[in-house]
Enzyme design. Structure first.
Site, PDB file in Angstrom:
ATOM      1  N   GLN A 262      -4.190  -1.761   9.758  1.00  0.00           N
ATOM      2  CA  GLN A 262      -4.189  -3.058   9.082  1.00  0.00           C
ATOM      3  C   GLN A 262      -4.843  -4.133   9.963  1.00  0.00           C
ATOM      4  OE1 GLN A 262      -3.081  -3.612   5.842  1.00  0.00           O
ATOM      5  NE2 GLN A 262      -3.963  -5.633   6.122  1.00  0.00           N
TER       6      GLN A 262
ATOM      7  N   ASP B 117     -10.691   3.327   4.925  1.00  0.00           N
ATOM      8  CA  ASP B 117     -11.194   1.949   4.817  1.00  0.00           C
ATOM      9  C   ASP B 117     -12.726   1.920   4.836  1.00  0.00           C
ATOM     10  OD1 ASP B 117      -9.402  -0.039   4.329  1.00  0.00           O
ATOM     11  OD2 ASP B 117      -8.857  -0.366   6.439  1.00  0.00           O
TER      12      ASP B 117
ATOM     13  N   LYS C  71       0.839  -1.200   0.000  1.00  0.00           N
ATOM     14  CA  LYS C  71       0.000   0.000   0.000  1.00  0.00           C
ATOM     15  C   LYS C  71       0.877   1.254   0.000  1.00  0.00           C
ATOM     16  CE  LYS C  71      -3.756  -2.512   2.128  1.00  0.00           C
ATOM     17  NZ  LYS C  71      -4.397  -3.004   3.340  1.00  0.00           N
TER      18      LYS C  71
END
Ligand code: NAP
Length: 305
Positions: free
Chosen positions: A103, A126, A59
């Site tokens: 994460q 997210d 990422k």
């Protein structure tokens, strides 16, 4: 009688992702040329899971390639929920950070829901904060989870008709199943959601014009579950004998489906691309950049198209 074999497009998610990333890079370059700072994504990694560490690196690399900044915060496996939330809180208050990604999975004792709720909703790239989930439910603007956004881009790119289509989504997670069902419904598809207690899953799938499998059960969807001409999106990733496998038996879908995403170079590259898109959107919505020169609508349109 078996159906006539048909031409199936095996989706090249990487090629589409590369095209969109170029547009995002151009939009970022225009911001920087106008004297603004680039968008910045903060990634938080708790523990030493090698897969998570590799996702985070991927990422950050993707950010770098489109000219975005990224910062990494690592905490040990022993970190408490309070310690994780303290880091998130610092990032919330940091005006130089536009997006925050924690994460998953998190170590035992750190509740993902508590961490998701701690993220500033305007930096929630997210799309997991309850406020963004609520906006999605209400059809209002907000940050949407990346994988469902990527799936919608794939369907749009391949001109799959959504209005009035019957979409079947297998899986009802907050990160894939529920949001993709809402996005498809917003696009006027008629959506059926399936899960582990669904009766006659194969029969329901056979009715689908669009079939999205977000389960994590290797090759769950067989050739005879697919209606001829259906668009088949395979989100699942499982490991079988050291190899990665999807939820769909891709090879057998070829010749039946109109399009099918392979488990490699399918939905995955689009997920990361939509993370970059969300970071740019968060930057723009927050009016970030260090000048009043947040993205113009033209910049935004070109990055989004
Ligand atoms: P999840 O939270 O574990 O949800 C799985 C869903 O599948 C649940 O709703 C579950 O039903 C349902 N399910 C399980 N077994 C089933 C069965 N035999 N028949 C029908 N439904 C069944 O998983 P997730 O986070 O949504 O992820 C799903 C898969 O996508 C995983 O393999 C994940 O690795 C992959 N993924 C890929 C990407 C990408 O970018 N490629 C991104 C995200 C996720 P219940 O609700 O009844 O338990």
């Amino acid at each position: 009688m078996p159906p006539e074999p048909r031409q199936t497009v095996v989706v090249d998610g990487l090629a589409l992702a590369t095209e969109i990333r170029q547009r995002l890079a151009d939009a970022v370059a225009r911001q920087v040329a106008a004297g603004c700072r680039p968008p910045c994504l903060a990634v938080v990694l708790v523990g030493n899971d090698p897969a998570s560490a590799s996702y985070i690196k991927g990422k950050q690399r993707a950010c770098g390639r489109v000219g975005m900044d990224s910062v990494e915060h690592r905490l040990p496996d022993s970190a408490s929920e309070t310690e994780v939330i303290e880091v998130v809180d610092r990032l919330n208050r940091d005006a130089g950070v536009d997006g925050i990604l924690v994460q998953l999975p998190l170590p035992k004792g750190v509740r993902p829901t508590a961490v998701a709720e701690a993220v500033d909703p305007t930096k929630d790239v997210d799309g997991l904060h309850p406020m963004n989930a609520g906006y999605l439910l209400l059809g209002q603007p907000g940050l949407v989870p990346c994988t469902p956004l990527g799936i919608m881009k794939i369907l749009e790119h391949h001109a799959i008709p959504l209005e009035g289509a019957h979409a079947v989504v297998i899986g009802r997670s907050a990160i894939v199943g529920k949001p993709i069902a809402l996005l498809l419904q917003r696009a006027n598809a008629t959506v059926t959601m399936c899960h582990s207690r669904t009766r006659d899953l194969a029969g329901v799938c056979r009715e689908a014009d669009i079939l999205v499998a977000a389960v994590g059960v290797p090759r769950l969807v067989k050739a005879d579950w697919i209606q001829p001409g259906a668009a088949v999106i395979d989100v699942g990733v499982s490991e079988v004998n050291g190899a990665l496998v999807g939820d769909v038996d891709t090879e057998s879908a070829v010749g039946i489906a109109s399009i099918v995403t392979p488990h490699r170079r399918g939905v995955g590259p689009m997920t990361i691309t939509m993370l970059l898109q969300n970071t740019l959107d968060a930057y723009r919505r927050r009016g970030a950049g260090g000048r009043s020169g947040a993205l113009t609508s033209d910049d935004d349109a070109s990055a989004r198209s």
